[in-house]
Design a protein around this motif. Structure first.
Motif, PDB file in Angstrom:
ATOM      1  N   VAL A   1       1.333  -0.903   0.210  1.00 41.89           N
ATOM      2  CA  VAL A   1       0.097  -0.028   0.262  1.00 41.89           C
ATOM      3  C   VAL A   1       0.735   1.146  -0.146  1.00 41.89           C
ATOM      4  CG1 VAL A   1      -1.274   1.284   1.515  1.00 41.89           C
ATOM      5  CG2 VAL A   1      -1.659  -1.269   1.422  1.00 41.89           C
ATOM      6  N   LEU A   2       2.049   1.292   0.693  1.00 46.24           N
ATOM      7  CA  LEU A   2       2.914   2.670   1.226  1.00 46.24           C
ATOM      8  C   LEU A   2       3.235   2.513  -0.669  1.00 46.24           C
ATOM      9  CD1 LEU A   2       5.263   4.315   2.377  1.00 46.24           C
ATOM     10  CD2 LEU A   2       6.365   1.909   2.536  1.00 46.24           C
ATOM     11  N   THR A   3       3.920   1.293  -1.606  1.00 51.44           N
ATOM     12  CA  THR A   3       4.200   1.428  -2.524  1.00 51.44           C
ATOM     13  C   THR A   3       3.729   2.105  -3.400  1.00 51.44           C
ATOM     14  OG1 THR A   3       6.065  -0.372  -1.784  1.00 51.44           O
ATOM     15  CG2 THR A   3       5.087  -0.010  -3.889  1.00 51.44           C
ATOM     16  N   ILE A   4       2.195   1.464  -3.854  1.00 52.94           N
ATOM     17  CA  ILE A   4       1.003   2.485  -4.737  1.00 52.94           C
ATOM     18  C   ILE A   4       0.759   3.902  -4.526  1.00 52.94           C
ATOM     19  CG2 ILE A   4      -1.288   2.061  -5.580  1.00 52.94           C
ATOM     20  CD1 ILE A   4      -1.151  -0.957  -4.608  1.00 52.94           C
ATOM     21  N   ARG A   5       1.385   4.421  -2.921  1.00 53.46           N
ATOM     22  CA  ARG A   5       0.980   5.226  -2.554  1.00 53.46           C
ATOM     23  C   ARG A   5       1.950   6.574  -2.970  1.00 53.46           C
ATOM     24  NH1 ARG A   5       3.125   8.560   0.856  1.00 53.46           N
ATOM     25  NH2 ARG A   5       3.806   6.648   2.294  1.00 53.46           N
ATOM     26  N   THR A   6       3.341   6.037  -3.200  1.00 52.54           N
ATOM     27  CA  THR A   6       3.727   6.680  -3.556  1.00 52.54           C
ATOM     28  C   THR A   6       4.226   6.972  -4.581  1.00 52.54           C
ATOM     29  OG1 THR A   6       5.749   5.785  -0.663  1.00 52.54           O
ATOM     30  CG2 THR A   6       6.684   5.999  -3.483  1.00 52.54           C
ATOM     31  N   ILE A   7       3.587   5.997  -5.305  1.00 52.97           N
ATOM     32  CA  ILE A   7       4.009   6.153  -7.401  1.00 52.97           C
ATOM     33  C   ILE A   7       2.813   6.759  -7.098  1.00 52.97           C
ATOM     34  CG2 ILE A   7       3.272   4.385  -8.746  1.00 52.97           C
ATOM     35  CD1 ILE A   7       4.701   2.276  -7.419  1.00 52.97           C
ATOM     36  N   LEU A   8       1.866   6.751  -6.809  1.00 55.52           N
ATOM     37  CA  LEU A   8       0.221   7.796  -7.855  1.00 55.52           C
ATOM     38  C   LEU A   8       1.289   9.192  -7.217  1.00 55.52           C
ATOM     39  CD1 LEU A   8      -2.479   6.035  -5.658  1.00 55.52           C
ATOM     40  CD2 LEU A   8      -1.814   6.392  -8.384  1.00 55.52           C
ATOM     41  N   LEU A   9       1.490   9.156  -6.050  1.00 57.25           N
ATOM     42  CA  LEU A   9       2.066  10.889  -5.518  1.00 57.25           C
ATOM     43  C   LEU A   9       3.933  11.077  -6.943  1.00 57.25           C
ATOM     44  CD1 LEU A   9       2.976  10.693  -1.792  1.00 57.25           C
ATOM     45  CD2 LEU A   9       1.694  12.612  -3.353  1.00 57.25           C
ATOM     46  N   VAL A  10       4.232  10.068  -7.216  1.00 51.89           N
ATOM     47  CA  VAL A  10       5.439  10.911  -8.324  1.00 51.89           C
ATOM     48  C   VAL A  10       4.723  11.045  -9.669  1.00 51.89           C
ATOM     49  CG1 VAL A  10       7.051  10.051  -9.577  1.00 51.89           C
ATOM     50  CG2 VAL A  10       6.901   9.368  -7.093  1.00 51.89           C
TER      51      VAL A  10
ATOM     52  N   THR B   1      -2.232  13.378  -6.945  1.00 49.09           N
ATOM     53  CA  THR B   1      -2.657  13.410  -5.407  1.00 49.09           C
ATOM     54  C   THR B   1      -4.073  13.268  -4.294  1.00 49.09           C
ATOM     55  OG1 THR B   1      -3.172  15.427  -5.434  1.00 49.09           O
ATOM     56  CG2 THR B   1      -0.922  15.412  -4.976  1.00 49.09           C
ATOM     57  N   LYS B   2      -4.695  13.206  -4.845  1.00 52.64           N
ATOM     58  CA  LYS B   2      -5.965  12.963  -4.307  1.00 52.64           C
ATOM     59  C   LYS B   2      -6.368  11.292  -3.816  1.00 52.64           C
ATOM     60  CE  LYS B   2      -8.792  16.582  -5.798  1.00 52.64           C
ATOM     61  NZ  LYS B   2      -9.804  16.998  -7.140  1.00 52.64           N
ATOM     62  N   ALA B   3      -5.769  10.657  -5.386  1.00 57.12           N
ATOM     63  CA  ALA B   3      -5.887   9.156  -5.182  1.00 57.12           C
ATOM     64  C   ALA B   3      -5.009   8.800  -4.041  1.00 57.12           C
ATOM     65  CB  ALA B   3      -5.710   7.752  -6.022  1.00 57.12           C
ATOM     66  N   ALA B   4      -3.553   8.762  -4.100  1.00 56.04           N
ATOM     67  CA  ALA B   4      -2.830   8.694  -3.205  1.00 56.04           C
ATOM     68  C   ALA B   4      -3.062   9.485  -1.593  1.00 56.04           C
ATOM     69  CB  ALA B   4      -1.398   9.552  -2.680  1.00 56.04           C
ATOM     70  N   ALA B   5      -3.459  10.529  -0.829  1.00 58.98           N
ATOM     71  CA  ALA B   5      -4.226  10.568   0.033  1.00 58.98           C
ATOM     72  C   ALA B   5      -5.050   9.934   0.145  1.00 58.98           C
ATOM     73  CB  ALA B   5      -4.535  12.210  -0.035  1.00 58.98           C
ATOM     74  N   GLY B   6      -5.934   9.018  -0.331  1.00 57.26           N
ATOM     75  CA  GLY B   6      -6.655   7.874  -0.292  1.00 57.26           C
ATOM     76  C   GLY B   6      -6.308   7.076   0.560  1.00 57.26           C
ATOM     77  N   ILE B   7      -5.471   6.483  -0.475  1.00 55.23           N
ATOM     78  CA  ILE B   7      -4.157   4.929   0.168  1.00 55.23           C
ATOM     79  C   ILE B   7      -3.435   5.713   1.293  1.00 55.23           C
ATOM     80  CG2 ILE B   7      -2.464   3.656  -0.948  1.00 55.23           C
ATOM     81  CD1 ILE B   7      -3.710   3.597  -3.993  1.00 55.23           C
ATOM     82  N   GLY B   8      -3.218   6.515   1.410  1.00 53.27           N
ATOM     83  CA  GLY B   8      -2.658   7.379   2.807  1.00 53.27           C
ATOM     84  C   GLY B   8      -3.511   6.815   3.840  1.00 53.27           C
ATOM     85  N   LEU B   9      -4.808   6.841   4.326  1.00 52.34           N
ATOM     86  CA  LEU B   9      -5.785   6.414   5.195  1.00 52.34           C
ATOM     87  C   LEU B   9      -5.442   4.863   5.609  1.00 52.34           C
ATOM     88  CD1 LEU B   9      -8.730   9.112   3.598  1.00 52.34           C
ATOM     89  CD2 LEU B   9      -6.877   9.479   5.502  1.00 52.34           C
ATOM     90  N   LEU B  10      -5.846   4.789   4.578  1.00 50.19           N
ATOM     91  CA  LEU B  10      -5.435   3.149   4.746  1.00 50.19           C
ATOM     92  C   LEU B  10      -4.121   2.900   5.387  1.00 50.19           C
ATOM     93  CD1 LEU B  10      -6.487   0.222   4.523  1.00 50.19           C
ATOM     94  CD2 LEU B  10      -5.421  -0.100   2.307  1.00 50.19           C
ATOM     95  N   GLU B  11      -3.412   3.423   4.653  1.00 54.55           N
ATOM     96  CA  GLU B  11      -1.900   2.600   5.222  1.00 54.55           C
ATOM     97  C   GLU B  11      -1.456   3.825   6.775  1.00 54.55           C
ATOM     98  OE1 GLU B  11       3.085   5.148   4.011  1.00 54.55           O
ATOM     99  OE2 GLU B  11       0.998   5.131   2.518  1.00 54.55           O
ATOM    100  N   ALA B  12      -2.278   4.607   6.834  1.00 58.23           N
ATOM    101  CA  ALA B  12      -1.584   4.926   8.226  1.00 58.23           C
ATOM    102  C   ALA B  12      -2.336   3.910   9.406  1.00 58.23           C
ATOM    103  CB  ALA B  12      -2.374   6.333   8.498  1.00 58.23           C
TER     104      ALA B  12
END
Length: 181
Positions: free
Chosen positions: A18-27, A31-42
């Motif tokens: 999940v961290l990997t996918i969030r990082t890829i989305l940020l790169v 950012t909106k999708a990354a923020a959503g995935i970041g909630l699950l990650e946290a």
């Protein structure tokens, strides 16, 4: 005792991809999708670390966290390869123009621009080819079959606007998919 360690390991197997996918989305500037995935990650992170911090003398939980993180990195890397978000640009350097390669690449739906340049002793040709990362293997196979001595270099595209890619490539890929079925 071991059930907690197994649970922590499984959480890490989920957390790191999940961290990997969030990082890829940020790169990729999503950012909106990354923020959503970041909630699950946290949430996963807090639960796993909370269990570990409850008893720092429990070597099984600590080991499960560490080993799960490493295994999660392997899993996340494989997942990233399978998802293959985005686009890649290849520079294909050739001794000769090779119109056959250009034609085959375009027929396959790749965006190709041909450049002519001056080498040390002769005229050289460079193809700039844009492709979805999910089609990278197909592209490499085509080039290797037709021009195995080509020098290739690549880089990922963060974003693009206009050009052949946005219109013709989508139409061509749809046509190719229809022909294959």
């Amino acid at each position: 005792m071991f059930l907690q360690a197994i649970f922590i390991f499984l959480l890490q197997l989920l957390y790191v991809p999940v961290l990997t996918i969030r990082t890829i989305l940020l790169v990729k500037n999503q950012t909106k999708a990354a923020a959503g995935i970041g909630l699950l990650e946290a949430a996963i992170y807090i639960v796993a670390l909370g269990i570990v911090f409850q008893d720092l003398s429990n070597i099984y939980n600590i080991s499960a966290y560490i080993i799960g993180f490493g295994a999660g990195l392997l899993l996340g890397g494989e997942l990233e390869k399978k998802l293959a978000f985005g686009y890649v640009t290849y520079n294909v350097n050739l001794m000769d123009k090779n119109s056959g390669l250009v034609k085959k690449l375009r027929e396959a739906g790749f965006g190709v621009t041909v450049f002519q340049g001056e080498g040390m002793n002769s005229i050289r040709y460079r193809l700039e080819v844009v492709a979805k990362r999910s089609r990278e293997e197909e592209f490499l196979k085509l080039v290797n079959e037709i021009e195995p001595k080509a020098f290739l270099s690549s880089y990922e595209i963060r974003s693009f606007k206009g050009g052949y890619l946005t219109k013709a490539m989508k139409k061509r890929v749809k046509r190719l998919e229809k022909e294959r079925t």
